[in-house]
Design a protein around this motif. Structure first.
Motif, short mmCIF file in Angstrom:
data_model
loop_
_atom_site.label_atom_id
_atom_site.label_comp_id
_atom_site.label_asym_id
_atom_site.label_seq_id
_atom_site.Cartn_x
_atom_site.Cartn_y
_atom_site.Cartn_z
N ARG A 10 40.77 74.68 -71.97
CA ARG A 10 39.55 74.59 -71.16
C ARG A 10 39.23 75.94 -70.55
O ARG A 10 40.12 76.65 -70.05
N ASP A 13 34.44 77.46 -65.70
CA ASP A 13 32.99 77.34 -65.59
C ASP A 13 32.66 76.88 -64.18
O ASP A 13 32.85 75.71 -63.84
N ALA A 18 32.96 70.31 -61.42
CA ALA A 18 34.20 69.90 -62.08
C ALA A 18 34.81 68.76 -61.30
O ALA A 18 34.75 68.72 -60.06
N SER A 213 31.36 68.95 -66.05
CA SER A 213 32.31 69.34 -67.10
C SER A 213 33.24 68.20 -67.48
O SER A 213 34.03 68.34 -68.41
#
Length: 282
Positions: A10, A13, A18, A213
């Motif tokens: 992963r 971001d 998240a 995400s």
């Protein structure tokens, strides 16, 4: 022997919310960004009082850890842990005993980066960056081997993580792989999002999390029951979290606004187990 695919690593971001940081925001923590706080506020506007569901999950974790400690469990593996703040596992254990070990596991790089300094002063706890969908990367990691003795009983926690695992990754088979690696006397703790009693709220949450995400995959309670396999599900059985050994005077699901989280605790009996090395064909 279980053949597992290795998920791609992963990437960081911070432009999209998240799950770990959304959870932290709802708990009132400081390890989240404006994008998560704004996201949490939007959900709260659509589902007033939804923050109580996140609090309910953390309270369930505390009660289950205390339950396992009372039964002599002293080492814990927490998959999809998020950032270990606001009454997380090692803090609960520390209030009960000095004899414990906790390994947190998360695949989100910033969550792990934030967690490392938080745990720097606690030699009995550590965090591993790994994806729980790859049992070998967790169970055979040097951090796991150094901190935990997998030849002894372990408390395996999968709280609010499996509803982020899509059907294409075979979550039932995934949990079976972890169950097989545990020795008798180990325990499995599960909590999972369900829409069985609150389909509209579950659908709303799923729609919101599609922007993040970490998309959600709520499942029926009958499906969640299967996660325990042949383990002995301990009283009061698999149930809505508020009904799992609630503290005296605390509300149960009968008075909760949302009925979204379901789970329980189960124990592995018997006298055999699959060696950890065989998880990856070793």
């Amino acid at each position: 022997m279980v053949d597992t695919r290795t998920p791609p690593a992963r990437q960081m971001d911070i432009t999209r919310p998240a799950a770990a940081r959304i959870y932290d925001a709802f708990l009132g923590g400081g390890h989240n960004f404006g994008v998560e706080r704004s996201f949490a506020e939007r959900i709260e506007q659509e589902l007033p009082g939804i923050g109580a569901v996140y609090q309910e999950n953390r309270a369930f974790l505390r009660r289950t850890v205390e339950f396992l400690l009372a039964r002599g469990v002293r080492q814990f593996l927490d998959l999809g842990s998020g950032t270990p703040t606001i009454g997380h596992l090692h803090e609960v254990a520390c209030r009960r005993t000095r004899d414990f070990r906790v390994l947190y596991v998360d695949n989100e790089p910033l969550t792990v980066a934030h967690s490392k300094p938080l745990l720097a002063g606690e030699p009995r706890a550590d965090i591993l960056r790994a994806d729980c969908r790859d049992p070998a990367s967790v169970l055979l990691a040097p951090e796991t081997q150094d901190l935990l003795d997998l030849n002894e009983p372990v408390g395996l926690l999968m709280t609010s993580v499996l509803h982020f695992v899509p059907d294409s990754d075979d979550p039932l088979g995934l949990v079976e792989a972890y169950r097989d690696a545990l020795v008798p006397g180990s325990y499995l703790v599960v909590s999972h999002l369900t829409g069985t009693r609150a389909p509209d709220a579950a659908r709303t949450l799923t729609d919101f999390y599609a922007e993040t995400s970490d998309p959600l995959h709520p499942r029926e309670t009958s499906w969640i029951d299967k996660l325990f396999g042949d383990f002995e599900v301990l009283p009061p059985g698999a149930t809505y979290l508020a009904d799992w050994r609630p503290d005296p005077g605390q509300p149960t699901s009968a008075t909760n606004r949302y009925h979204l989280l379901y789970g329980g605790v189960a124990r592995k009996s018997g006298d055999t187990g699959i060696p950890v090395q065989s998880i990856n064909g070793g």
